[in-house]
Every structure is written in C-alpha cells, then in structure tokens.
Design an enzyme around this catalytic site. Structure first.
Site, PDB file in Angstrom:
ATOM      1  N   SER A  93       0.852  -1.200   0.000  1.00 10.09           N
ATOM      2  CA  SER A  93       0.000   0.000   0.000  1.00 10.09           C
ATOM      3  C   SER A  93       0.874   1.232   0.000  1.00 10.09           C
ATOM      4  O   SER A  93       1.981   1.220   0.561  1.00 10.09           O
ATOM      5  CB  SER A  93      -0.898   0.010   1.244  1.00 10.09           C
ATOM      6  N   TYR A 144      -2.110  -0.265  10.204  1.00  8.23           N
ATOM      7  CA  TYR A 144      -2.220  -0.886   8.881  1.00  8.23           C
ATOM      8  C   TYR A 144      -0.983  -0.576   8.047  1.00  8.23           C
ATOM      9  O   TYR A 144      -0.410  -1.462   7.396  1.00  8.23           O
ATOM     10  CB  TYR A 144      -3.478  -0.355   8.194  1.00  8.23           C
TER      11      TYR A 144
END
Length: 247
Positions: free
Chosen positions: A143, A157
């Site tokens: 990501s 995250y």
C-alpha cells in the site's frame, strides 16, 4: 497466450482481488480464496466461466494457518500453482494509536503479515525449482500507506504494509536462484470498499492531494499485477511498484 499454471488470489471475491481474478482469467485458470462472501465468490466464478475462463472459489481464512494449509491442499488437486497474489488484508479500523485496541492490532498483523508469509511459504514449497517445482511468481499487495505512514487513520495498517515491502525485497533475493520472482504493488487511493470507511469529506480532502487528481480503479491495479505476473516482466523481481497517481 494461455497458461496451464494456476493463478491464486487471496481475498479474491471483491474489490481489487475480484478485478485481478477477472483479468487473470483471460490467461490462467484462477483460484479465488475468500473468507466470508461465498455468494460474491461464486458469482465471480460464474462470470469468469461465462467468458470461457476456468475458475474455482475456495473458502480460506488467511489469518488461520490451518485454513491456509487446507486451501493449498485443495489447490493441489486442481493443478500446479504458477502465480500467488497475496491480496487479502484488513485495516484494523480507523484509529489513532492512543485509541487502538490490542485485539485490532493483533488481527491486522495476523492477517496482513503472518497470513501473507504462510501463503507465500506454501507457494514456495510448490514452486521452487530446488524442491522440484517449475518456478513461479509471488505478488504481494502492499500500500502507499507503507510510504506515507497513514497518520491519524491507519498507522497500524501502514506498519503491516511496511513489513510486506521488506518481505518482498528479502524474498526476491532469497528465491531468485530457485526460479521465483517476488514483487509488490503499492496502490494509493483506489475506489473500493476499503476507502469507504472514511468520511466523504476526508476522502475528498485526501484525493485532492493526488497529482493525477482522482482515485484509481481496481482494474488499473489489476493491470499492473498482470504485467508483473507475465513473461513481459521476466527480469523484474524485488520491485515495489507504486500505483497511486503520483502521490
């Protein structure tokens, strides 16, 4: 050109995973691993087969080692794995660190990091030329958060995706002599359910910082994945490919 080797996608029933499955099915038989949404997974299989592709849906909790092992045993009965896409992941919810619950922190690392490692391990055991395999490709879904840090939203995250980046680089060097290429995709703000956790105002504010001025699409991420999985990328390993509109 069609390939006989199976293309496995974890978290493949919706969003980016489903887009990858649709694109991959034009050149590979596809296995979609999903945790809960059997209806979405079966509809995706039906859609692929209606276009003369081959696909199977297998229930698997990527956060549970026994479940992953069972899924790979089922895949063994279908054919040889050529590509694994570690796409399954959870955010752990929007939270600043001071408000983060330990159970959410544990869950996000268990699925995003431990699950990816176990799935990659099982793929390597089958792909590695040192173990009698034909080689293959592993693509990890990282990501843009691993670079940006996701402050005030998803630092937990983002940290799991930083781990995925490091895993990708290390495994690419470890496995290159065994005929396995390992790369990662780092999507930015993609128009999927994940970013619907944010308020519309917060999402619009974040999108305004993207040089290309818009969110990306799941299909755009899938195209990048398919290129990395293809012979066109035969000399590419250890790559952390940004698909985030210049952010």
């Amino acid at each position: 050109m069609k390939h006989d080797g199976i293309f496995v996608i974890t978290g493949g029933s919706r969003g980016i995973g489903a887009a990858i499955a649709r694109h991959a099915a034009t050149v590979h038989p596809v296995v979609i691993l999903y945790k809960n949404d059997a209806d979405a997974a079966e509809k995706l299989v039906d859609a692929i087969e209606s276009r003369e592709g081959r696909a199977w849906a297998i229930r698997a909790d990527v956060g549970n080692e026994a479940s992953i092992l069972d899924a790979f045993r089922q895949i063994d009965n279908l054919g040889r794995i050529e590509v694994l896409v570690n796409n399954a992941g959870v955010t752990g919810g929007i939270s600043r660190l001071a408000d983060l619950r330990s159970e959410d922190l544990s869950d996000v690392f268990r699925v995003n990091v431990l699950g990816a490692f176990i799935a990659a391990r099982e793929a390597v055991r089958r792909m590695s030329r040192a173990r009698g395999g034909n080689g293959g490709v592993i693509i990890n879904m990282s990501s843009g958060a691993s670079v940006l840090g996701a402050p005030n939203v998803w630092v937990h995250y983002a940290a799991t995706k930083g781990a995925i980046d490091t895993m990708t680089v290390g495994l690419s060097k470890e496995l290159a002599p065994e005929g396995i290429r390992v790369n990662a995709i780092r999507p930015g703000v993609i128009d999927t359910e994940l970013h619907q956790q944010r308020t519309r105002e917060a999402l619009d504010r974040f999108t305004s910082t993207i040089p290309m001025g818009r969110m990306g699409t799941a299909d755009e991420v899938a195209e990048a994945v398919l290129w990395l999985a293809s012979p066109a990328a035969s000399y590419v390993t250890g790559c952390l490919m940004d698909v985030r509109g210049g952010l």
